[in-house]
Design a protein around this motif. Sequence first.
Motif, short mmCIF file in Angstrom:
data_model
loop_
_atom_site.label_atom_id
_atom_site.label_comp_id
_atom_site.label_asym_id
_atom_site.label_seq_id
_atom_site.Cartn_x
_atom_site.Cartn_y
_atom_site.Cartn_z
N SER A 41 22.10 26.30 -4.45
CA SER A 41 22.64 25.60 -5.42
C SER A 41 23.36 24.29 -5.53
N GLU A 42 23.99 23.83 -5.06
CA GLU A 42 25.50 22.84 -4.92
C GLU A 42 24.06 22.05 -4.32
N ALA A 43 23.14 21.62 -3.55
CA ALA A 43 22.63 21.07 -3.50
C ALA A 43 21.06 20.43 -3.91
N LEU A 44 21.18 21.23 -4.60
CA LEU A 44 19.98 21.13 -6.14
C LEU A 44 20.28 20.08 -7.14
N GLU A 45 21.82 20.36 -7.60
CA GLU A 45 22.68 19.43 -8.27
C GLU A 45 22.72 18.15 -7.61
N ASN A 46 22.94 18.51 -6.00
CA ASN A 46 23.38 17.33 -5.45
C ASN A 46 21.98 16.16 -5.63
N CYS A 47 21.36 16.95 -5.55
CA CYS A 47 19.55 16.09 -4.88
C CYS A 47 19.56 14.98 -6.74
N GLU A 48 19.45 16.49 -7.79
CA GLU A 48 19.26 15.77 -8.80
C GLU A 48 20.63 14.49 -9.43
N GLN A 49 21.82 14.97 -8.81
CA GLN A 49 22.73 13.27 -9.75
C GLN A 49 23.28 12.31 -9.08
N ASN A 50 22.83 13.03 -7.48
CA ASN A 50 23.40 11.60 -6.40
C ASN A 50 22.71 11.22 -5.43
N GLY A 51 20.81 11.95 -5.73
CA GLY A 51 19.60 11.39 -4.63
C GLY A 51 19.64 9.79 -4.77
N ILE A 52 19.15 8.93 -3.40
CA ILE A 52 18.59 7.70 -3.54
C ILE A 52 17.77 7.68 -2.94
N ILE A 53 16.52 7.24 -3.75
CA ILE A 53 15.34 7.65 -2.64
C ILE A 53 14.75 5.64 -1.74
N PHE A 54 15.01 5.77 -0.91
CA PHE A 54 14.43 3.87 -0.87
C PHE A 54 12.94 3.85 0.06
N ILE A 55 12.07 3.80 -1.44
CA ILE A 55 10.41 2.77 -1.38
C ILE A 55 10.45 1.25 -0.29
N ASP A 56 10.16 1.44 0.63
CA ASP A 56 9.96 0.70 1.87
C ASP A 56 8.59 0.16 1.50
N GLU A 57 8.42 -1.61 2.29
CA GLU A 57 5.98 -1.60 1.91
C GLU A 57 6.10 -1.34 0.51
N ILE A 58 6.52 -1.50 -0.84
CA ILE A 58 5.85 -1.15 -2.19
C ILE A 58 5.05 -2.38 -2.67
N ASP A 59 5.29 -3.59 -1.69
CA ASP A 59 3.95 -4.49 -2.07
C ASP A 59 2.43 -4.19 -1.94
N LYS A 60 2.50 -3.26 -0.94
CA LYS A 60 1.36 -2.28 0.07
C LYS A 60 1.01 -2.43 -1.16
N ILE A 61 1.12 -1.19 -1.89
CA ILE A 61 0.95 -1.16 -2.89
C ILE A 61 0.19 -1.20 -4.08
N ALA A 62 0.78 -3.31 -3.89
CA ALA A 62 0.17 -4.18 -5.24
C ALA A 62 -1.47 -3.88 -5.61
N SER A 63 -1.77 -4.72 -6.51
CA SER A 63 -2.97 -5.07 -6.66
C SER A 63 -3.04 -6.21 -7.43
N GLY A 64 -4.13 -7.11 -6.91
CA GLY A 64 -3.98 -8.17 -8.18
C GLY A 64 -4.87 -8.27 -9.20
N ASP A 65 -4.77 -9.43 -9.97
CA ASP A 65 -5.64 -8.49 -11.38
C ASP A 65 -7.21 -8.44 -10.68
N GLY A 66 -8.25 -8.64 -12.55
CA GLY A 66 -9.88 -8.88 -11.76
C GLY A 66 -10.12 -6.97 -11.27
N TYR A 67 -11.33 -7.37 -11.25
CA TYR A 67 -12.26 -6.18 -10.78
C TYR A 67 -12.05 -5.32 -9.54
N ARG A 68 -11.31 -4.18 -9.63
CA ARG A 68 -10.69 -3.65 -8.78
C ARG A 68 -11.57 -2.86 -7.94
N VAL A 69 -11.94 -2.70 -6.58
CA VAL A 69 -12.65 -2.11 -5.81
C VAL A 69 -12.15 -1.54 -5.13
#
Length: 488
Positions: free
Chosen positions: A285-313
């Motif tokens: 119960s405490e862990a669920l509340e702690n996760c929702e209120q204080n949790g932090i997610i660090f997403i590394d290499e987020i640029d690798k899921i970016a894609s430029g403009d134009g036709y995507r294949v």
Amino acid sequence: MNTLYNMTPREIVAELDKYIIGQESAKKSVAVALRNRYRRNLLSDKMKEEITPKNILMMGPTGVGKTEIARRLAKLMDAPFVKVEATKFTEVGYVGRDVETMVRDLMEASIRVTKQKHMAEKYAVAKERAENKIIEAIIPGKHKSAPQQPQQSGMVNFMVNGQTVAIPANMLPPQFTQGQQPQQPQQSEAEKQREASETQLAREQVRQQLRDGLLEEQMIEIPVQEAPKQNNLDIAGGGSISIGNIFGDMAPKRFKRKTMKVKDARKVLTEQEAQNMIDMDQVTSEALENCEQNGIIFIDEIDKIASGDGYRVGADVSREGVQRDILPIVEGSVVNTKYGPVKTDHILFIGAGAFSVAKPTDLIPELQGRFPIRVELENLKKEDFVRILKEPDNALLKQHKAMLETEGVSIEFTDDAVEEIASMASLMNDQTENIGARRLHTIMEKLLEDISFELPDPEKTSFIIDADYVRGKFEETIHAEDIDRFIL
């Protein structure tokens, strides 16, 4: 409240300064975001629900400290924290990890943090119980035998019409008396008390020896709880379900006897006793509340899921699909976990990427809007490399000195040698691929390779590394015109 959240932004930056050189703007943004989490927790429930975290997007070349900031935050804080690689995730329908696993990983981290906190509160009692079990293993008490019905000497008991009838043994045929054991004499109460007193006295002596550390190496046999077998069932999407975890609570706990040293048995039994004393429903119960209120997610290499403009294949389709899948999690949704549903509305997300090929604007607009705070990390210069080599608590020079001291060798780096190493790292980053502070690892390994290879050697107990030694090691690896350019 967690220790890190009680720190002021200036104190958080000072803590990060011990390990990360420069990048003041990134440290400041992270420190303010963490302090805002603390401020939000002090508000009324109605106002608290309205305030959502301001997610951060850190941009900068590789090796300048983006991931290191995440690593240091994870070590500093007691709040749930998880670092994930954006490249590990794929769009739903493709082979790979589902983006919701990052929230499930955060919940697991929250369970671990909360459980550890509850166990720490029970350690004092758990240590005492573990000590008693160790003493009992060294000096076992006399086990009470099962109570027996009194039987007259020379008599055999028979059941007749539901009543016990005693018949003298000499009046019965041999087949009725065969196998009958002679009656053991009953032990008097005085003897029992004397044995109990002697056992108690011996145990107290052993207890004192344990506390004095005299029995740490003695081997004892203790009952250890068996962990449930982790039979994993693979499911679509790259995940797996542990069958042992599903049915683990239904099966009775099994113990096996193991022989180990007293110092090892103390750790095992203390953890086992503390585990038995905590209430897992309260922890969840405490862990669920702690996760929702204080949790932090660090997403590394987020640029690798970016894609430029134009036709995507090809892979671009999947990259944009990952962004679309991440979007509802970042903006707020409910993710089902084995501990219950987790709301992501108030989880803080920190994205980081080099953005050397793609640009932040190559992310879909909806995702860009979910990272309102953008911080650009700077390229490292020669002066930064000098500080990285000398100042942090885990500085490279300190690490290499400590490694060689294990061989009984002392090594010293002159100031001009440090300047030369920093100049060499900066030069190589300018002329080849810029890999930031990671270039220092390459140079230091090459610089000390021959010395490390010759050790241990009784005749070599100290080395002094100067600028000439550094130049000599890299004359062959760097082209002549590069050296001329460096000297000029």
